[in-house]
Design a protein around this motif. Structure first.
Motif, PDB file in Angstrom:
ATOM      1  N   ALA A  85       0.806  -1.223   0.000  1.00  0.00           N
ATOM      2  CA  ALA A  85       0.000   0.000   0.000  1.00  0.00           C
ATOM      3  C   ALA A  85       0.837   1.269   0.000  1.00  0.00           C
ATOM      4  O   ALA A  85       0.417   2.293  -0.529  1.00  0.00           O
ATOM      5  N   SER A  86       2.021   1.218   0.582  1.00  0.00           N
ATOM      6  CA  SER A  86       2.826   2.427   0.708  1.00  0.00           C
ATOM      7  C   SER A  86       4.043   2.442  -0.213  1.00  0.00           C
ATOM      8  O   SER A  86       4.857   3.347  -0.123  1.00  0.00           O
ATOM      9  N   GLY A  87       4.144   1.473  -1.100  1.00  0.00           N
ATOM     10  CA  GLY A  87       5.304   1.356  -1.975  1.00  0.00           C
ATOM     11  C   GLY A  87       5.657   2.622  -2.724  1.00  0.00           C
ATOM     12  O   GLY A  87       6.826   2.987  -2.834  1.00  0.00           O
ATOM     13  N   GLU A  88       4.661   3.328  -3.222  1.00  0.00           N
ATOM     14  CA  GLU A  88       4.925   4.535  -4.007  1.00  0.00           C
ATOM     15  C   GLU A  88       5.523   5.667  -3.167  1.00  0.00           C
ATOM     16  O   GLU A  88       6.145   6.574  -3.709  1.00  0.00           O
ATOM     17  N   TYR A  89       5.371   5.615  -1.862  1.00  0.00           N
ATOM     18  CA  TYR A  89       5.869   6.675  -0.991  1.00  0.00           C
ATOM     19  C   TYR A  89       7.229   6.357  -0.389  1.00  0.00           C
ATOM     20  O   TYR A  89       7.856   7.229   0.214  1.00  0.00           O
ATOM     21  N   LEU A  90       7.669   5.120  -0.513  1.00  0.00           N
ATOM     22  CA  LEU A  90       8.879   4.680   0.183  1.00  0.00           C
ATOM     23  C   LEU A  90      10.174   5.015  -0.542  1.00  0.00           C
ATOM     24  O   LEU A  90      11.243   4.936   0.055  1.00  0.00           O
ATOM     25  N   GLY A  91      10.100   5.352  -1.807  1.00  0.00           N
ATOM     26  CA  GLY A  91      11.301   5.719  -2.550  1.00  0.00           C
ATOM     27  C   GLY A  91      12.342   4.626  -2.506  1.00  0.00           C
ATOM     28  O   GLY A  91      12.056   3.454  -2.741  1.00  0.00           O
ATOM     29  N   LEU A  92      13.569   4.984  -2.133  1.00  0.00           N
ATOM     30  CA  LEU A  92      14.672   4.027  -2.114  1.00  0.00           C
ATOM     31  C   LEU A  92      14.532   2.981  -1.002  1.00  0.00           C
ATOM     32  O   LEU A  92      15.238   1.981  -1.013  1.00  0.00           O
ATOM     33  N   HIS A  93      13.602   3.173  -0.079  1.00  0.00           N
ATOM     34  CA  HIS A  93      13.371   2.194   0.992  1.00  0.00           C
ATOM     35  C   HIS A  93      12.493   1.026   0.522  1.00  0.00           C
ATOM     36  O   HIS A  93      12.446  -0.010   1.172  1.00  0.00           O
ATOM     37  N   ALA A  94      11.793   1.198  -0.592  1.00  0.00           N
ATOM     38  CA  ALA A  94      10.830   0.188  -1.034  1.00  0.00           C
ATOM     39  C   ALA A  94      11.493  -1.135  -1.397  1.00  0.00           C
ATOM     40  O   ALA A  94      11.029  -2.200  -0.967  1.00  0.00           O
ATOM     41  N   ALA A  95      12.558  -1.098  -2.168  1.00  0.00           N
ATOM     42  CA  ALA A  95      13.190  -2.345  -2.630  1.00  0.00           C
ATOM     43  C   ALA A  95      13.714  -3.202  -1.480  1.00  0.00           C
ATOM     44  O   ALA A  95      13.427  -4.407  -1.444  1.00  0.00           O
ATOM     45  N   PRO A  96      14.450  -2.647  -0.514  1.00  0.00           N
ATOM     46  CA  PRO A  96      14.907  -3.492   0.599  1.00  0.00           C
ATOM     47  C   PRO A  96      13.748  -4.062   1.423  1.00  0.00           C
ATOM     48  O   PRO A  96      13.829  -5.206   1.893  1.00  0.00           O
ATOM     49  N   LEU A  97      12.682  -3.298   1.589  1.00  0.00           N
ATOM     50  CA  LEU A  97      11.537  -3.800   2.342  1.00  0.00           C
ATOM     51  C   LEU A  97      10.838  -4.919   1.573  1.00  0.00           C
ATOM     52  O   LEU A  97      10.439  -5.925   2.164  1.00  0.00           O
ATOM     53  N   ARG A  98      10.725  -4.768   0.262  1.00  0.00           N
ATOM     54  CA  ARG A  98      10.126  -5.847  -0.552  1.00  0.00           C
ATOM     55  C   ARG A  98      10.997  -7.104  -0.508  1.00  0.00           C
ATOM     56  O   ARG A  98      10.482  -8.216  -0.427  1.00  0.00           O
ATOM     57  N   ASP A  99      12.315  -6.917  -0.576  1.00  0.00           N
ATOM     58  CA  ASP A  99      13.228  -8.065  -0.509  1.00  0.00           C
ATOM     59  C   ASP A  99      13.107  -8.786   0.832  1.00  0.00           C
ATOM     60  O   ASP A  99      13.068 -10.014   0.888  1.00  0.00           O
ATOM     61  N   GLY A 100      13.045  -8.013   1.916  1.00  0.00           N
ATOM     62  CA  GLY A 100      12.892  -8.608   3.242  1.00  0.00           C
ATOM     63  C   GLY A 100      11.578  -9.351   3.372  1.00  0.00           C
ATOM     64  O   GLY A 100      11.521 -10.455   3.929  1.00  0.00           O
TER      65      GLY A 100
END
Length: 131
Positions: A85-100
């Motif tokens: 839900a918040s992927g578009e707002y996470l910027g460079l934080h999105a990829a590591p969170l998705r990987d985790g």
């Protein structure tokens, strides 16, 4: 090690502008914390809790006294919803969170005695199937 990232360099002020007591002088107001930091911290907390419930904090996850796959499922699903839900707002934080998140989903699949069908695992209704 203590995480002091919520601490501010100046004392907190009440509505009248006076400094708070010494116990709270280094606490930031919630309104001063950027939304991406709040979302990221919530995601990291969910991720850490899920990893512990999968037993990943112990040398032998299979015999961990903390292992609780039902609780892990709930935490991973909540994490998937938050990250998606918040992927578009996470910027460079999105990829590591998705990987985790994906790592936790795979660890859950490996830990399950009877793995869920693809697309039916924790959080997969938000992320799609994880193999």
């Amino acid at each position: 090690m203590q995480d002091d990232s919520f601490n501010a360099s100046e004392p907190a002020r009440d509505s009248a502008g006076a400094a708070d007591t010494p116990d709270t002088e280094n606490v930031r107001e919630l309104s001063a914390i950027p939304s991406v930091e709040v979302i990221s911290r919530a995601a990291v907390m969910l991720m850490s809790a899920a990893a512990e419930r999968l037993g990943l904090a112990d040398e032998d996850p299979d015999s961990s006294p903390l292992r609780d796959l039902d609780e892990a499922r709930r935490l991973i699903t909540a994490l998937a919803g938050l990250v998606t839900a918040s992927g578009e707002y996470l910027g460079l934080h999105a990829a590591p969170l998705r990987d985790g998140l994906q790592s936790l989903q795979k660890a859950f699949r490996e830990a399950s005695a009877v793995p869920d069908a693809p697309g039916q695992g924790p959080g997969e209704k938000y992320t799609g199937p994880v193999y």
